[in-house]
Design a protein around this motif. Structure first.
Motif, PDB file in Angstrom:
ATOM      1  N   THR A 170      -2.409 -12.092  -1.550  1.00  0.00           N
ATOM      2  CA  THR A 170      -2.598 -10.730  -1.580  1.00  0.00           C
ATOM      3  C   THR A 170      -4.104 -10.437  -1.835  1.00  0.00           C
ATOM      4  O   THR A 170      -4.719 -10.964  -2.731  1.00  0.00           O
ATOM      5  N   ASN A 184      -4.739  -6.206  -2.149  1.00  0.00           N
ATOM      6  CA  ASN A 184      -4.710  -4.928  -1.858  1.00  0.00           C
ATOM      7  C   ASN A 184      -3.564  -4.552  -0.885  1.00  0.00           C
ATOM      8  O   ASN A 184      -3.918  -3.956   0.129  1.00  0.00           O
ATOM      9  N   GLU A 185      -2.234  -5.164  -1.062  1.00  0.00           N
ATOM     10  CA  GLU A 185      -1.219  -5.109  -0.127  1.00  0.00           C
ATOM     11  C   GLU A 185       0.111  -4.280  -0.606  1.00  0.00           C
ATOM     12  O   GLU A 185       0.843  -4.602  -0.200  1.00  0.00           O
ATOM     13  N   GLY A 242       2.411  -2.696   1.888  1.00  0.00           N
ATOM     14  CA  GLY A 242       3.101  -3.688   2.505  1.00  0.00           C
ATOM     15  C   GLY A 242       4.239  -4.466   1.684  1.00  0.00           C
ATOM     16  O   GLY A 242       5.422  -4.766   2.034  1.00  0.00           O
ATOM     17  N   ASP A 286      -3.464 -13.682  -5.578  1.00  0.00           N
ATOM     18  CA  ASP A 286      -4.230 -12.547  -5.616  1.00  0.00           C
ATOM     19  C   ASP A 286      -5.646 -12.781  -5.711  1.00  0.00           C
ATOM     20  O   ASP A 286      -6.258 -13.281  -6.325  1.00  0.00           O
ATOM     21  N   SER A 297      -7.022  -7.490  -6.250  1.00  0.00           N
ATOM     22  CA  SER A 297      -6.419  -6.397  -5.728  1.00  0.00           C
ATOM     23  C   SER A 297      -6.819  -5.447  -6.776  1.00  0.00           C
ATOM     24  O   SER A 297      -6.728  -5.751  -8.164  1.00  0.00           O
ATOM     25  N   THR A 332      -1.600  -3.761  -6.819  1.00  0.00           N
ATOM     26  CA  THR A 332      -0.630  -4.620  -6.470  1.00  0.00           C
ATOM     27  C   THR A 332      -0.124  -5.774  -7.418  1.00  0.00           C
ATOM     28  O   THR A 332       1.120  -6.148  -7.568  1.00  0.00           O
ATOM     29  N   SER A 349       2.277 -13.758   5.256  1.00  0.00           N
ATOM     30  CA  SER A 349       1.543 -12.535   5.297  1.00  0.00           C
ATOM     31  C   SER A 349       2.282 -11.506   4.799  1.00  0.00           C
ATOM     32  O   SER A 349       3.515 -11.260   5.228  1.00  0.00           O
ATOM     33  N   ASP A 384       1.859  -8.186   4.642  1.00  0.00           N
ATOM     34  CA  ASP A 384       1.566  -6.905   5.293  1.00  0.00           C
ATOM     35  C   ASP A 384       2.208  -6.292   6.758  1.00  0.00           C
ATOM     36  O   ASP A 384       2.127  -5.571   7.378  1.00  0.00           O
ATOM     37  N   ARG A 416       0.608  -4.451  11.090  1.00  0.00           N
ATOM     38  CA  ARG A 416       0.529  -4.550   9.809  1.00  0.00           C
ATOM     39  C   ARG A 416       1.032  -3.197   9.245  1.00  0.00           C
ATOM     40  O   ARG A 416       0.748  -2.247   9.876  1.00  0.00           O
ATOM     41  N   GLY A 447      -2.807  -1.378   3.779  1.00  0.00           N
ATOM     42  CA  GLY A 447      -3.880  -2.262   3.592  1.00  0.00           C
ATOM     43  C   GLY A 447      -4.864  -1.967   4.643  1.00  0.00           C
ATOM     44  O   GLY A 447      -4.905  -0.992   5.438  1.00  0.00           O
ATOM     45  N   ARG A 462      -7.335  -4.306   7.573  1.00  0.00           N
ATOM     46  CA  ARG A 462      -7.504  -5.184   8.250  1.00  0.00           C
ATOM     47  C   ARG A 462      -8.807  -6.197   7.742  1.00  0.00           C
ATOM     48  O   ARG A 462      -9.836  -5.390   7.746  1.00  0.00           O
TER      49      ARG A 462
END
Length: 249
Positions: free
Chosen positions: A25, A27-28, A31, A51, A54, A58, A97, A99, A222, A225, A227
């Protein structure tokens, strides 16, 4: 987009194979709120987050949910995955993933395929009619080009050598030398970036003739967050890495 129906309960999955779902992760939060309720309905093995620093809440979400997580010491996805392996309890690892690019309902099919004796099974975005809704023309071409290059150089038959969503035996990164920084150091210094281990895992599995399989799986767009794809730097680093492996074979 293709639809998937999970016929296995979480208990069925846990009884069949000891699996760790490894989720990186950065900053997800948005998601995670969408995807984790779906994951919990499908999967009851170890869920381990790593992580990368983040700042969007998160970590609070993970702590409040009682999830197991570590905060990586060195930046970059590959470093996070390597650091997380010491906390893995499963005999099989699935990198996933958060996201919404990875479809949780495919986890039972992925595990079932691993039960056939494979060292690694990839969820391919381009097999048997599967599609990537997250691709643009450039990334679609890049994924095709890198996969085609790996197949030509190493005699493999991948349809998707680049994707994160895959299952592999927990000792595979060590057997392939993916837990050593020297596997990535030269290309990261040359192109001033940090790369993931997925393409190199595909290359070295093909190079060493490990047993590899694929299942078809869509890649949705996604959710939330940003990309994080560095198209030029990663593309150059991965292409260099592929040829470096070929020259050293």
């Amino acid at each position: 987009m293709l639809r998937y129906l999970c016929r296995s309960t979480p208990e069925d999955i846990a009884a069949r194979m000891n699996v760790t779902l490894l989720i990186p992760t950065l900053n997800e939060l948005e998601g995670l709120k969408v995807i984790m309720p779906r994951v919990e309905k499908i999967f009851s093995g170890q869920i381990l987050f790593v992580d990368g620093g983040s700042t969007d809440g998160t970590l609070k979400f993970l702590a409040d949910g009682g999830y197991q997580y570590i905060v990586q010491k060195k930046l970059g996805l590959q470093n996070g995955l390597r650091e997380a392996m010491s906390s893995v309890t499963g005999d099989v690892v699935i990198t996933f993933s958060p996201d919404n690019n990875s479809i949780p309902e495919l986890i039972p099919d992925l595990i079932k395929k691993m039960e056939e004796g494979y060292d690694m099974v990839i969820v391919s975005r381009y097999k048997d009619g599967a599609i990537s809704e997250d691709d643009d023309l450039l990334t679609a071409f890049g994924n095709w080009f890198f996969t085609k290059t790996i197949n030509l150089l190493f005699g493999s038959t991948y349809t998707d050598a680049m994707v994160m969503y895959r299952a592999f035996k927990a000792d595979l990164p060590h057997r392939l030398g993916l837990d050593r920084q020297e596997s990535y150091g030269l290309e990261e210094r040359l192109f001033h970036t940090r790369i993931s281990w997925d393409p190199l895992m595909s290359v070295r599995c093909a190079k060493q003739k490990f047993m590899v399989g694929e299942i078809a799986g869509d890649e949705p767009r996604r959710t939330g967050g940003k990309r994080k794809l560095q198209i030029v730097k990663w593309g150059c680093a991965y292409y260099f890495s592929i040829w470096k492996e070929y020259i050293r074979r």
